[in-house]
Design an enzyme around this catalytic site. Structure first.
Site, short mmCIF file in Angstrom:
data_model
loop_
_atom_site.label_atom_id
_atom_site.label_comp_id
_atom_site.label_asym_id
_atom_site.label_seq_id
_atom_site.Cartn_x
_atom_site.Cartn_y
_atom_site.Cartn_z
N GLY A 15 -9.97 15.01 5.47
CA GLY A 15 -9.16 15.72 4.35
C GLY A 15 -8.06 16.70 4.60
O GLY A 15 -7.95 16.84 5.76
N ARG A 19 -6.60 23.82 -0.13
CA ARG A 19 -6.74 25.28 -0.59
C ARG A 19 -6.47 26.00 0.83
O ARG A 19 -6.31 27.24 0.54
CB ARG A 19 -8.32 25.40 -0.84
CG ARG A 19 -8.52 25.04 -2.24
CD ARG A 19 -9.98 24.92 -2.96
NE ARG A 19 -10.75 23.79 -2.42
CZ ARG A 19 -12.18 23.95 -2.54
NH1 ARG A 19 -12.72 24.74 -2.90
NH2 ARG A 19 -12.73 22.76 -2.01
N THR A 85 -16.03 9.90 1.35
CA THR A 85 -16.93 10.18 2.61
C THR A 85 -17.52 8.66 2.88
O THR A 85 -17.54 8.30 4.16
CB THR A 85 -17.92 11.00 2.53
OG1 THR A 85 -18.54 10.81 1.07
CG2 THR A 85 -17.64 12.60 2.33
#
Ligand code: UD1
Ligand code: CA
Length: 474
Positions: A15, A19, A85
């Site tokens: 990932g 953020r 995932t």
């Protein structure tokens, strides 16, 4: 033991971590001396798996380098696009073939997870003969997938928050994202996962529902400490995780017999070791391969990076990088020990002293305002206040040797390369450019000359001249 040895631990770390707002891939942000993925690898390693596999995607080159740097035996699988995932796990089974035995899945952004927790998960998984065992937690489930059970409490499936009905949203048991799978069943079921969800991604969570649908036994283990399974998504959560991990490290050392005066301002990396009855004062940070021996007193106000500190040494307001401080040595306040510095037993390094690539012999003293670079100082030598070891001539660095029991006068400059013999002296204020042999006094400064009556002649009418005149007439 070998029966409980997993066939593989898969660490999902592809990932982006948007953020974090960082150029650095999320899992490379570090806390307590290790990157997040480094913590995941360390925890996975505790299970002693036959294969340790990391799925990388965003920043794959950097992440791969970190992975192989820390765990050279780890296998890196690239997931080009982050399609979920389940997709990540499918990339692994497609790349490495099917697994026989237990496959544990964890994340690269869960730095508080303990090896012991995964161990329990694997043990429950084996004891129950489960197809999959899910690590769950209870509490505030916001953002997590919910664990849906039937009226008897039997596991049904995992539903993602964005796909959940209002009734499912109210469930307070949630999915940690860590699982122990039967490898063969996982490899089969992962092929049957669809993208029929709001994100149109392949959800690993769907494998759990598929296996249940096939009639296999599903287990769950409730995490004892929910903090362990909290992922880090932004820098606020990173700071909170760092604080929690640091607290855990400090508690470990306190229980091992180390005094920590102010845990709130003490930071210790996972890689540091501290001996019994050592005392760590306020505002101390110990990092890297730092090793503190028994009874040493560190702080207040020290930063130690890869430093080795001997028994009963005392460091006060000091910065030490890749330096060795022997037993009984005292350092500081306000000393800077740079790489290659080795201070032998019972020596003293005082206030505003900087050392680089310097060996200081047993019992030697460098007490005040001194720079020592590229030098050897013999046993029991005394380096006077304000001495500068001038090691750099603008082109190269040169060595200075000071013999044992030598006495370097205050405000000396020792211009390297130069040698001061055993028991030799240099006069205060000397600029020593040539060797001083054993037992000699080296003097290298202008001889003092006083000009009689100069002030009254040359500074007539000043208060100095008046004072001189009064002194003469008294
Ligand atoms: C996932 C679970 C959710 C659980 C939560 C716990 C699914 C569908 N959902 O949700 O039930 O409560 O974790 O934190 O699994 N990753 C990849 N490749 C991908 C997608 C993700 O490697 O294509 C990695 C990420 O880097 C991360 C981990 O997998 O380390 C979890 O991914 P994330 O997108 O954060 O999953 P959640 O939506 O939080
Ligand atoms: Ca997440």
């Amino acid at each position: 033991m070998s029966e409980s040895r997993p066939a593989a631990v898969l660490v999902l770390a592809a990932g982006e971590g948007r953020r974090m707002k960082s150029r650095l891939p999320k899992v490379l942000h570090s806390l307590c001396g290790r990157s997040m993925v480094g913590h995941a690898l360390a925890v996975a390693g505790e299970l002693d798996p036959e294969r340790l596999v990391v799925v990388v995607g965003h920043g794959r080159d950097q992440v791969s380098a970190e992975v192989t740097g820390q765990s050279p035996g780890a296998l890196v699988v690239v997931q080009d696009q982050q399609l979920g995932t389940g997709h990540a796990v499918r990339m692994v089974t497609e790349t490495l073939g099917d697994f026989r035995g237990t496959v544990v899945v964890t994340y690269g952004d869960m730095p508080l997870l303990r090896g012991q927790t995964l161990r329990e998960l694997v043990d429950v998984h084996h004891a129950g003969g489960n197809a999959v065992t899910v690590l769950t937690a209870t509490g505030d489930p916001a953002g997590y997938g919910r664990i849906v059970r039937d009226a008897d409490g039997a596991f049904l499936r995992i539903v993602e928050q964005r796909d959940a009905t209002p009734a499912e949203l109210a469930i307070d048991e949630y999915n940690s994202g860590c699982y122990a799978f039967d490898g063969a069943l996982l490899a089969d079921a992962i092929k049957r996962v669809t993208t029929d969800n709001t994100q149109q991604q392949e959800y690993l969570t769907d494998v759990v529902g598929i296996l249940r649908g096939d009639g296999h036994p599903i287990g769950t283990v409730l995490a004892a400490d929910v903090a362990e399974i909290h992922g880090v998504n932004d820098r606020v959560q990173l700071a909170a995780a760092r604080r929690a991990l640091n607290d855990r490290i400090l508690e470990h050392w306190m229980r091992a017999g180390v005094t920590i005066v102010d845990p709130a301002t003490t930071w210790v990396d996972v890689t540091v070791t501290i001996g019994q009855d050592a005392e760590i004062g306020p505002q101390v940070q110990l990092t890297g391969a730092t090793a503190i021996a028994d009874g040493a007193r560190i702080g207040p106000g020290c930063l130690l990076e890869d430093a080795v500190v001997g028994k009963d040494a005392v460091l006060l307001y000091a910065v030490c990088r890749q330096a060795e401080v022997g037993p009984g040595v005292t350092v500081g306040p306000y000393a800077f020990l740079r790489p290659g510095t080795r201070i032998s037993e019972n020596a003293h390094i005082g206030c505003h002293v900087e050392l680089k690539n310097a060996e200081v012999g047993p019992g030697a003293k460098v007490p005040h305002l001194t720079y020592v670079g590229d030098a050897h100082i013999g046993a029991d030598a005394n380096i006077g206040a304000g001495t500068i070891f001038a090691n750099y001539d603008g082109v190269g660095k040169h060595h200075t040797d000071v013999g044992e029991h030598a006495f370097v006068g205050s405000n000396s400059v020792l211009v390297a390369p130069v040698a001061i013999g055993d028991g030799a002296y240099t006069a205060a204020g000397s600029v020593i450019t040539g060797d001083v042999a054993s037992g000699e006094l080296g003097v290298a400064r202008g001889r003092q000359h006083n000009s009689h009556g100069w002030v009254e002649r040359k500074r007539q009418g000043t208060r100095s001249a008046d004072a001189a005149k009064r002194a003469r007439s008294e």
